[in-house]
Enzyme design. Structure first.
Site, mmCIF file in Angstrom:
data_model
loop_
_atom_site.group_PDB
_atom_site.id
_atom_site.type_symbol
_atom_site.label_atom_id
_atom_site.label_comp_id
_atom_site.label_asym_id
_atom_site.label_seq_id
_atom_site.Cartn_x
_atom_site.Cartn_y
_atom_site.Cartn_z
ATOM 1 C CB VAL A 501 32.846 90.847 62.070
ATOM 2 C CG1 VAL A 501 32.704 92.041 62.983
ATOM 3 C CG2 VAL A 501 33.964 89.936 62.586
ATOM 4 C CD GLU A 502 35.317 88.841 57.396
ATOM 5 O OE1 GLU A 502 34.969 88.171 56.432
ATOM 6 O OE2 GLU A 502 36.312 89.578 57.410
#
Ligand code: FAD
Length: 839
Positions: A501-502
């Site tokens: 993620v991110e």
């Protein structure tokens, strides 16, 4: 002879002037002096002196007269640079310009100002934050077990959800004036770290509303009315937020989302208002299935020019109550057996009044910039903290386990093979925790460190993966067999979430750290790019000339510094006098790395230009060097901030030696694979004039690190500080702690027993099925040990037996309840069918 002396003197003076980044005027004066000596002392033939003097005059006059220099040199280079520079989209520009440059700028400068780092206020908690950590966070941890959430509730139990909302966990970063806790970045980080040592599901649930999402976006860009309405509700958990960016066709390339909104008139609360008709298909949205407030990113179009004079307005962020007709939520993904709420959301032609756009109509099309500017919270705090938390759990639990688990009549932690893995775990964790804290300190100082937060996200999640992998190898079958007594399997399964993620790690490493770092942290590149965009010709010419010649001096200086520091082993580099003497050389070596990175970066950008963007393997390695220098800086800062703990010194030394060796390998990787072999050969001579000096940390040092992990001590407590240490009888970490303490105090008795068996005072041949108690009884009878000592050995063995036990289940494992239902929902017409079709 005179000629030789003159040449050597000229070379030495040039190197010295370049080393100290002397001004153009100083160079001019020095060359004039050298030529004067050549004329009067006849150190070189007259014709050569004449030729050199003419060249000098031709170069020195325009070189020192900026107006002439611009006309003859800079303006031409600027025109060529404008043509060569690859076109930059608005989204690329927003991504590059977002955030601030902090210590990363120093590391890229070739001469980091160590005083600045050492004077950075090291983060600490306020009394209120400490109380929250000691009471509310402890209480929350005591309420949940990972196994219960995963296997029984498949969610957090309702009373835990309520507790999280009531105690303000969902609004840690929201200002007090809006009813939030108003915590510092460091407090947020401490909370995330502790939660992650206990339950990934709780940690992720708390993480998301406190990271990039509605709260953060509203605080920075919301209208006053939006803030007044939503922030108090978010702070008290009256709204469950999520933020939806990812589309099936746009994951890493999030700026290309096909989700769209068309500006139009519509009905809202009985009134005709301007708004957008929005269609989206999003997946992987954390808290999405239970959200009441959907933060949504989509591309806004205005074909009828109702909101302005452009059709493609750009990425826009809005807050949509999930009760709005047409908003679809509720279905879930199953992220590697973790049960935090995560799932898809979709909607077709849902009317979104303009007031729901974050910041209102003026912020139409500003969404990408907002997201890029707010990324630091998620990348810099939440993910590094949760990665560090998982590593703390692994180190605390597995260090203890390695001491109590015996094979071949020896604690496995004392075998060199296991020791090697334990060493990596300890050294990595020391460095990770240091990096987490320093990054939070930067954010608390008001920085939005775009590059540093990318580094922290990438390297802490990668190191966490390494730590947890090592932990799994050490624990063996016990780590693989899931159940309430497995203390590491859940972390092993959940690590890939943080990796993905991110900004997935491969992308972050290959494209972002150096790509953004080289432009943002370099003292001149952004200025050069800005000059190409300057509309005023005169201004552009002046700005570009200053940047270009500043850049040239910078590059020449770094070349000289790299070479000189390589030749001298950087022994003469100045370091603040008050650093710990045992770390002094590290500061010198890192200054050398800094100059070498700046030099290599300039050569790479200068010779490869825009092609460097596609040479991801090269730019990833250059990014690794920058990252490793940041991790080393954080480690040195931590060592000072914690009062130079001598017992922790092996952790600090190992982490830095390991990082410097890896940085050297990254330099070598760039040079060995540089496309132009001639330039590569020159670079190698300049960066490593006497060969490669760094070696892996020694086994002896590794042994000292491993010892810290496998016995109770203040150093072990400091290394794992902030971990949730339950005292519950069935908590697996508590069981290890008890077994470890008992085993360590029983070890001298075990040694006495062993010696007595060896010299025949105690008969070790036990009847089949007999346990340690029989041997202990014989030893007591023989007067080898006391009754109390015997009891200690038996207690240690009993507590160890609890630790090594694994769970077993009925034959069907409850599997009949787990039916996959992947395609039960009807997805909307995918928004890759562009807006015009829908319109
Ligand atoms: C559990 C979980 C929770 C999430 N929560 C949210 C959320 O709340 N909101 C939200 O909007 N999104 C969320 N996401 C989505 C997440 O941000 C994406 O998964 C992520 O951006 C990667 O996209 P992808 O999975 O489609 O992988 P892809 O984009 O298909 O990438 C696949 C691989 O290719 C690599 N790659 C891609 N481009 C390049 C390149 N140029 N150079 C080198 N490598 C490259 C990536 O690094 C990755 O390794 C979540 C995802 C998960 C798994």
């Amino acid at each position: 002879m005179l000629t030789l002396i003159w040449i050597v003197a000229v070379l030495a003076a040039t190197l010295a002037l370049a080393y100290f980044n002397a001004s153009g005027l100083a160079f001019t004066a020095a060359i004039a002096v050298a030529l004067g000596v050549a004329w009067f002392a006849h150190t070189i033939p007259g014709w050569l002196a004449l030729a050199l003097t003419l060249v000098f005059i031709v170069l020195a006059i325009p070189g020192n007269l900026p107006t002439l220099r611009r006309k003859l040199v800079s303006d031409g280079v600027l025109a060529a640079f404008r043509k060569l520079m690859p076109p930059m989209s608005l989204t690329e520009r927003d991504a590059i310009e977002a955030g601030t440059v902090w210590w990363d700028g120093d590391l890229f400068s070739g001469r980091p100002n160590w005083r600045r780092l050492l004077d950075t206020r090291y983060p600490s908690l306020s009394a209120e934050e400490q109380r929250f950590l000691d009471h509310d966070v402890e209480e929350l941890c005591a309420m949940v077990t990972d196994w219960e959430t995963t296997q029984v509730h498949r969610d957090l139990p309702p009373r835990v959800w309520q507790f999280i909302k009531d105690r303000g966990f969902l609004g840690m970063g929201i200002a007090k004036e809006y009813g939030g806790l108003g915590f510092s970045a460091f407090a947020h980080s401490q909370v995330m770290t502790k939660l992650s040592t206990h339950s990934g599901t709780v940690a992720v649930t708390v993480m998301v509303p406190n990271s990039l999402g509605p709260g953060e976006l509203l605080a920075h860009y919301g209208t006053d009315e939006q803030k007044r309405h939503y922030l108090p509700r978010l702070a008290k958990g009256l709204e469950i937020p999520c933020f939806a960016l990812t589309n099936p066709n746009a994951g890493s390339d999030a700026a290309s989302i096909p989700d769209f909104g068309i500006v139009c008139w519509g009905e809202h609360e009985g009134r005709r208002v301007l708004g957008l008709s929005v269609t989206w298909d999003k997946r992987y949205i954390t808290l999405g299935p239970v959200s009441t407030l959907l933060g949504l990113a989509f591309r806004a179009y205005d074909p009828e020019r109702l909101a302005g004079d452009r059709e493609d307005l750009g990425i826009t962020c809005a807050l949509i109550p999930t009760s709005q007709p047409g908003v679809q939520i509720g279905r879930r993904h199953m992220p590697l057996n973790a049960v935090f709420q995560n799932g898809p959301t979709w909607g077709k032609n849902v009317f979104v009044p303009m007031d729901w756009v974050i910041g209102g109509q003026p912020m139409l099309g500003r969404g990408w910039r907002m997201l890029m500017e707010c990324l630091a919270a998620g990348r810099g705090i939440s993910l590094p903290s949760s990665a560090t938390g998982m590593a703390k759990l692994a180190v605390r639990a597995v260090g203890g386990y390695a001491r109590v688990r015996q094979q071949f009549k020896t604690p496995i932690g004392k075998f060199e093979g296991i020791e090697e893995a334990l060493t990596r775990m300890g050294g990595n964790l020391y460095m990770m925790d240091a990096t987490r804290s320093l990054t939070a300190a930067a954010i608390d100082l008001g920085e939005k460190p775009a590059v540093i937060s990318g580094i922290a996200k990438l390297h802490l999640t990668e190191r966490s993966r390494q730590v947890v992998n090592d932990a799994m190898d050490i624990v063996g079958g016990k780590g693989i067999s899931m159940g309430p007594s497995n203390f590491i399997g859940a972390a092993y399964m959940q690590i890939p979430v943080a990796i993905t993620v991110e900004g997935a790690n491969i992308l972050t490493r290959s494209l972002i750290v150096f790509g953004q770092g080289a432009i943002r942290c370099h003292p001149f590149v952004l200025k050069e790019i800005a000059a190409t965009r300057e509309a005023d010709r005169e201004q552009a010419s002046i700005a570009y000339d200053a940047a270009l010649f500043g850049h040239l001096r910078f590059a020449v200086s770094n070349l000289a510094r790299t070479f000189v520091m390589g030749l001298t082993g950087s022994h003469f580099v100045g370091v603040p006098a008050d650093v710990a003497p045992e770390t002094r050389r590290y500061y010198q070596q890192l200054t050398r790395f800094s100059a070498a990175l700046a030099f290599l970066a300039d050569v790479s950008m200068g010779t490869l230009g825009g092609a460097l963007k596609r040479k991801e393997k090269l730019s990833a390695r250059l990014g690794d060097i920058l990252s490793l220098m940041y991790l080393c800086s954080a480690t040195l800062r931590r060592y000072e901030a914690e009062g130079r703990q001598q017992a922790d010194a092996p952790l600090m030394h190992w982490a830095i030696w390991d990082a410097m060796f890896k940085a050297q390998s990254a330099f070598e990787g760039v040079i060995s694979n540089f496309p132009n072999r001639l330039i590569a050969a020159v670079m190698r001579r300049i960066v490593f004039p006497l060969g490669r000096p760094y070696v892996v940390p020694s086994d002896k040092l590794g042994h000292e690190v491993a010892r810290i992990l496998i016995e109770p001590s203040a150093a072990r407590d400091r290394l794992t500080a902030g971990a949730y240490l339950s005292t519950a009888p069935d908590n697996p970490l508590a069981q290890i702690e008890r077994a470890l303490a008992a085993s360590v105090s029983a070890e001298p008795v075990e040694a006495k027993l062993k010696a007595a068996v060896k010299d025949g005072r105690v008969d070790a041949k036990l009847p089949p099925g007999a346990g340690i108690d029989v041997l202990v009884a014989r030893a007591e009878q023989a007067g080898v040990i006391t009754a109390a000592e015997g009891a200690a050995v038996i207690a240690a063995r009993d507590l160890t037996a609890i630790v090594i036990r694994v769970d077993d289940f009925p034959q069907d494992l409850g599997a009949s309840e787990m039916k996959p239902a992947a395609s039960a929902r009807q997805a909307p017409a995918t928004p890759t069918v562009m807006h015009k079709a829908a319109a």
